[in-house]
Scaffold this active site. Structure first.
Site, PDB file in Angstrom:
ATOM      1  CD  GLU A  46     -24.939  41.100   9.651  1.00 25.67           C
ATOM      2  OE1 GLU A  46     -25.945  41.425  10.303  1.00 25.67           O
ATOM      3  OE2 GLU A  46     -24.989  40.454   8.585  1.00 25.67           O
ATOM      4  CD1 TRP A  47     -18.706  37.048  12.963  1.00 28.21           C
ATOM      5  CD2 TRP A  47     -18.576  37.912  15.015  1.00 28.21           C
ATOM      6  NE1 TRP A  47     -18.464  35.993  13.827  1.00 28.21           N
ATOM      7  CE2 TRP A  47     -18.384  36.498  15.103  1.00 28.21           C
ATOM      8  CE3 TRP A  47     -18.540  38.659  16.190  1.00 28.21           C
ATOM      9  CZ2 TRP A  47     -18.153  35.842  16.308  1.00 28.21           C
ATOM     10  CZ3 TRP A  47     -18.308  38.006  17.384  1.00 28.21           C
ATOM     11  CH2 TRP A  47     -18.116  36.614  17.442  1.00 28.21           C
ATOM     12  NE  ARG A  48     -26.643  36.354  11.515  1.00 25.44           N
ATOM     13  CZ  ARG A  48     -27.455  35.679  10.698  1.00 25.44           C
ATOM     14  NH1 ARG A  48     -27.693  36.141   9.489  1.00 25.44           N
ATOM     15  NH2 ARG A  48     -28.040  34.572  11.103  1.00 25.44           N
ATOM     16  NE  ARG A  85     -30.921  39.088  12.197  1.00 19.39           N
ATOM     17  CZ  ARG A  85     -30.584  40.276  12.666  1.00 19.39           C
ATOM     18  NH1 ARG A  85     -30.914  40.629  13.897  1.00 19.39           N
ATOM     19  NH2 ARG A  85     -29.915  41.128  11.915  1.00 19.39           N
ATOM     20  CG  HIS A 151     -34.544  40.411  10.465  1.00 20.93           C
ATOM     21  ND1 HIS A 151     -33.982  41.152  11.488  1.00 20.93           N
ATOM     22  CD2 HIS A 151     -33.731  40.563   9.389  1.00 20.93           C
ATOM     23  CE1 HIS A 151     -32.877  41.724  11.044  1.00 20.93           C
ATOM     24  NE2 HIS A 151     -32.702  41.380   9.778  1.00 20.93           N
ATOM     25  CE  LYS A 178     -31.496  44.112   8.128  1.00 19.81           C
ATOM     26  NZ  LYS A 178     -30.458  43.115   8.473  1.00 19.81           N
ATOM     27  NE  ARG A 220     -31.705  40.789  -0.272  1.00 23.23           N
ATOM     28  CZ  ARG A 220     -31.403  40.637   1.020  1.00 23.23           C
ATOM     29  NH1 ARG A 220     -30.395  41.323   1.523  1.00 23.23           N
ATOM     30  NH2 ARG A 220     -32.097  39.835   1.798  1.00 23.23           N
TER      31      ARG A 220
END
Length: 442
Positions: A46-48, A85, A151, A178, A220
């Site tokens: 994942e690239w944040r 995000r 989230h 998600k 997790r």
């Protein structure tokens, strides 16, 4: 079985993938993290992008474009998840919705050539904003798939809300859905687990369900229970079992619950494959977390757990404290021995034993005959801090001092040591870390 075919990966809850994140604030940090990732060999990265510091806001798209190409160059063989995000959902930057859409549009245009498999879109939190549905459709029209996400760092939704959140994102067109939320107590963790299980029966879209923090870190790795197709792990140093994790590493784990990659991989494999045949009996002094660890171990290994004290209470119709009030310790130990002998004959159980269960050698022998005995060990100071305010410890009620705890632990040390096949220190107070050490030693 849920399954989503992307270009280079398949998301399925029969064989979940493990993802690690690139969170570098600049190209130098991205390069350093890429080196670690290549050594770990995760399934997807994942690239944040929100972590990447933009030098010129007027040219932010160009900077993101260059950084994406750089990430792809350094991690050419790895499929990517693009994530920006927002600050509201735990990210590093705040942008308005139009700017957010602009980022997503650019990535959808350039994603294929840069190995992007999924674009994370904060669907549920922005579901009422004009243009959200059109954004999802636009990403699809450009040949990309959407990972719809939600989230919440303030509270955990109820089980019904979890189902509603995941269902709404699927209805809006997300290919994967998600949810990640911070728990306040263990009931919140089960809201995520049970909500995900219910949603899995109702939805066609694959699910990722996470309860955050140390309390929720079990979600997790117990992916069979959450029906998740993907787990996120960290690039934390010192991941291997060759040495204990440092205090600062454990503190970092406890804050968000994200586990080191090697730890996550070991436990997820244990969740899907049998790692040991026979009972696993958890013993140790009061306050070492036998009940908590046993339940977590049972969840990871897909086994039933039985607590010897609870079993005795059900059989006798009295609490352990009440029994100690009306009978001698020796009389109680006779009852305990009978219970241990019966329970130890069960198959493939996690047995959480009372603190004094292995003081009698016959009990220890019965437990060892049908499996492994795991001893949880902690410093007297740790024990005292955990039990000093509890009134359910009959042997401590009139002797609640550190000196008395030390004396009792010294008297029991030989019995614990002789009974144990495996000993794990639990001063860290991290249940999943403890399970990792147990499973690694089985």
């Amino acid at each position: 079985m849920k399954e989503l075919n992307c270009r280079k990966i398949v998301l399925t809850n029969e064989k979940p993938l493990i993802c690690v994140s690139v969170t570098g604030a600049n190209l130098r940090e991205i390069k350093e993290q890429a080196k670690k990732i290549k050594k770990l060999k995760p399934d997807i990265v994942e690239w944040r992008a929100d972590c990447y510091k933009i030098a010129n806001e007027e040219k932010d798209i160009f900077e993101i474009a260059y950084a994406l190409e750089y990430v792809h160059k350094k991690l050419r063989k790895y499929p990517l998840i693009f994530t920006f995000r927002s600050l509201d959902e735990g990210g590093k930057r705040r942008v308005n919705f139009e700017k957010y859409r602009e980022y997503l549009h650019y990535i959808a245009l350039e994603g294929v050539k840069n190995n992007v498999e999924l674009i994370d879109v904060e669907v549920y939190g922005k579901k009422d904003l004009p243009g959200m549905k059109e954004t999802i459709d636009e990403i699809h029209d450009l040949g990309m798939k959407v990972l719809g996400s939600y989230h919440n760092f303030h509270r955990t939704p109820s089980q019904a809300e979890v189902v509603e959140i995941l269902s709404t994102m699927e209805q809006m067109g997300c290919d994967v859905v998600k949810i990640a939320a911070m728990p306040s107590y263990k009931g919140d963790v089960y809201s995520i687990i049970n909500g995900a299980a219910e949603a899995d029966m109702k939805l066609k879209a694959p699910i990722i369900a996470i309860s955050m923090g140390e309390l929720g870190s079990i979600t997790r790795v117990a992916l069979k229970q959450t029906h998740s197709v993907l787990s996120f792990a960290s690039l934390m140093d010192n991941e291997s079992f060759k040495g204990e994790l440092r205090h600062e590493a454990i503190a970092k784990m406890n804050s968000l619950g994200q586990l080191p990659f090697h730890m996550a991989r070991t436990l997820i494999e244990a969740n899907y494959n049998t790692v040991f045949d026979g009972n696993i009996s958890v013993v140790g002094y009061m306050g070492t977390g036998k009940t908590t660890v046993s339940k977590s171990l049972a969840m990871i290994l897909n086994r039933e757990v039985i607590d010897t004290d609870q079993y005795i209470e059900e059989q006798q119709g009295k609490s352990i404290k009440q029994m100690f009030d009306i009978m001698s310790e020796e009389a109680f130990r006779d009852i305990e021995t009978a219970a241990v002998k019966k329970i130890s004959k069960m198959s493939n159980m996690i047995i959480s034993c009372g603190g004094g269960a292995v003081l009698r050698r016959a009990n220890a022998d019965a437990l060892k005959a049908t499996g492994k005995v795991v001893r949880l060990n902690a410093k007297p100071e740790t024990i005292f801090e955990r039990v000093k305010r509890r009134d359910t410890r009959p042997l401590l009620n009139d002797n609640m001092t550190l000196e008395y705890v030390k004396d009792m632990m010294d008297k029991r040390e030989l019995a614990y040591r002789e009974a144990a096949d495996i000993t794990v220190d639990v001063d860290s107070n991290n249940r999943v870390l403890t399970c990792y050490y147990i499973i690694s030693k089985l």
